[in-house]
Design a protein around this motif. Structure first.
Motif, PDB file in Angstrom:
ATOM      1  N   UNK A  78       1.421  -1.384  -0.340  1.00  0.00           N
ATOM      2  CA  UNK A  78       0.543   0.140  -0.432  1.00  0.00           C
ATOM      3  C   UNK A  78       0.841   1.055   0.155  1.00  0.00           C
ATOM      4  N   UNK A  79       2.148   0.955   0.720  1.00  0.00           N
ATOM      5  CA  UNK A  79       2.989   2.040   1.211  1.00  0.00           C
ATOM      6  C   UNK A  79       3.966   3.168  -1.038  1.00  0.00           C
ATOM      7  N   UNK A  80       3.444   1.617  -0.721  1.00  0.00           N
ATOM      8  CA  UNK A  80       4.269   1.415  -2.805  1.00  0.00           C
ATOM      9  C   UNK A  80       3.056   2.366  -4.086  1.00  0.00           C
ATOM     10  N   UNK A  99       0.842   4.685  -2.526  1.00  0.00           N
ATOM     11  CA  UNK A  99       0.142   5.630  -2.436  1.00  0.00           C
ATOM     12  C   UNK A  99       2.153   6.746  -2.705  1.00  0.00           C
ATOM     13  N   UNK A 100       2.726   6.152  -2.565  1.00  0.00           N
ATOM     14  CA  UNK A 100       3.919   7.542  -2.581  1.00  0.00           C
ATOM     15  C   UNK A 100       3.327   7.531  -4.184  1.00  0.00           C
ATOM     16  N   UNK A 101       3.229   6.794  -5.197  1.00  0.00           N
ATOM     17  CA  UNK A 101       3.261   7.049  -6.510  1.00  0.00           C
ATOM     18  C   UNK A 101       2.225   7.644  -6.311  1.00  0.00           C
ATOM     19  N   UNK A 102       1.005   7.510  -6.309  1.00  0.00           N
ATOM     20  CA  UNK A 102      -0.492   8.708  -6.101  1.00  0.00           C
ATOM     21  C   UNK A 102       0.313   9.874  -5.508  1.00  0.00           C
ATOM     22  N   UNK A 103       0.737  10.023  -4.746  1.00  0.00           N
ATOM     23  CA  UNK A 103       1.034  11.823  -4.600  1.00  0.00           C
ATOM     24  C   UNK A 103       2.303  12.637  -5.324  1.00  0.00           C
ATOM     25  N   UNK A 104       2.910  11.183  -5.388  1.00  0.00           N
ATOM     26  CA  UNK A 104       4.175  12.591  -6.571  1.00  0.00           C
ATOM     27  C   UNK A 104       3.435  11.666  -8.024  1.00  0.00           C
ATOM     28  N   UNK A 105       1.978  11.593  -8.761  1.00  0.00           N
ATOM     29  CA  UNK A 105       2.078  12.016  -9.399  1.00  0.00           C
ATOM     30  C   UNK A 105       0.107  12.545  -8.865  1.00  0.00           C
ATOM     31  N   UNK A 106      -0.008  13.495  -8.344  1.00  0.00           N
ATOM     32  CA  UNK A 106      -1.436  14.006  -8.249  1.00  0.00           C
ATOM     33  C   UNK A 106      -2.639  12.947  -8.594  1.00  0.00           C
ATOM     34  N   UNK A 107      -2.149  11.728  -8.259  1.00  0.00           N
ATOM     35  CA  UNK A 107      -3.303  11.295  -8.076  1.00  0.00           C
ATOM     36  C   UNK A 107      -4.617  11.404  -6.907  1.00  0.00           C
ATOM     37  N   UNK A 108      -5.011  10.902  -7.127  1.00  0.00           N
ATOM     38  CA  UNK A 108      -6.190  11.025  -5.414  1.00  0.00           C
ATOM     39  C   UNK A 108      -5.493   9.814  -5.001  1.00  0.00           C
ATOM     40  N   UNK A 109      -5.577  10.358  -3.500  1.00  0.00           N
ATOM     41  CA  UNK A 109      -5.060   9.501  -2.191  1.00  0.00           C
ATOM     42  C   UNK A 109      -6.899   8.911  -1.794  1.00  0.00           C
ATOM     43  N   UNK A 110      -7.793   8.973  -1.776  1.00  0.00           N
ATOM     44  CA  UNK A 110      -8.689   8.952  -1.445  1.00  0.00           C
ATOM     45  C   UNK A 110      -8.879   6.748  -1.395  1.00  0.00           C
TER      46      UNK A 110
END
Length: 220
Positions: free
Chosen positions: A199-201, A203-214
């Motif tokens: 899950x951490x991977x 979330x890191x990818x979503x944050x770095x690409x400005x994708x939703x983390x909902x």
């Protein structure tokens, strides 16, 4: 006498609880060690060897240069990439088989014949899953392929593989390699080294690409 009567129901309850707990531990241990989730272990052996170096490897290096989406036909359309039906294998292996001069080794010809036999016997090839996520998590291939292969030109750094900045959009094959590694160079498909798919991977990818983390994006 009263003491014995009172203990007996408790003993039965304890026995039942112990059996249930032992059964759950057995099921979880079997599921974990037989095909560990998140790509934490080596992939299980396949029923028929499928060297991606031969099928997806570059033509310059002796491969057939088959694109990922030719076999994994749902990867740009839905949640699962899917594995090809044995009928798909016969698109090529009606011509490349033991009855023709394939130029392959005896061992390879024998494996190809097993594929042909599966087709004629109307039996599927039960491929073993290499990458497995928990049932409560979902991963939609189409959405990720679309993000990586479409849109305006931009540079992103993804927390996977060598973590080097990448110029988007990518080809579909390059997009697949972000999570799966360069499968075209794998004789046996294995989880990408250093890639846990936890899950951490994600979330890191979503944050770095400005994708939703909902939470509901991956958990529904």
């Amino acid at each position: 006498m009263k003491l014995g009567v009172n203990i007996l129901p408790l003993a039965l309850v304890g026995l039942v609880v112990t059996i249930i707990v032992a059964f759950l531990i057995y099921v979880l241990a079997t599921a974990w060690f037989s095909n560990a989730p998140f790509g934490l272990s080596d992939a299980p052996p396949q029923p028929i060897p499928f060297p991606h170096t031969v099928h997806a490897g570059s033509i310059e290096q002796g491969g057939a240069g088959i694109q990922c989406e030719f076999c994994h036909r749902n990867v740009t359309k839905g949640a699962s990439a899917t594995v090809p039906a044995v009928e798909n294998c016969l698109f090529c292996h009606k011509q490349i088989n033991a009855e023709n001069d394939t130029g392959e080794t005896t061992a390879n010809v024998a494996q190809i014949q097993r594929v042909v036999d599966k087709y004629h016997d109307n039996n599927p090839i039960n491929w073993e899953r290499v990458h497995r996520l928990p049932d409560h998590a979902r991963f939609v291939h189409e959405a990720h392929i679309r993000f990586l292969t479409q849109g305006e030109s931009r540079i992103v750094t993804l927390p996977m593989g060598d973590e080097k900045p990448q110029q988007l959009p990518l080809s579909i094959g390059e997009a697949c390699s972000v999570c799966h590694g360069n499968v075209a160079e794998m004789t046996e498909v294995q989880p990408q080294e250093g890639q846990s798919l936890k899950m951490g991977t994600c979330l890191d990818c979503h944050r770095q690409t400005n994708a939703s983390t909902d939470c509901t994006i991956c958990h529904k």
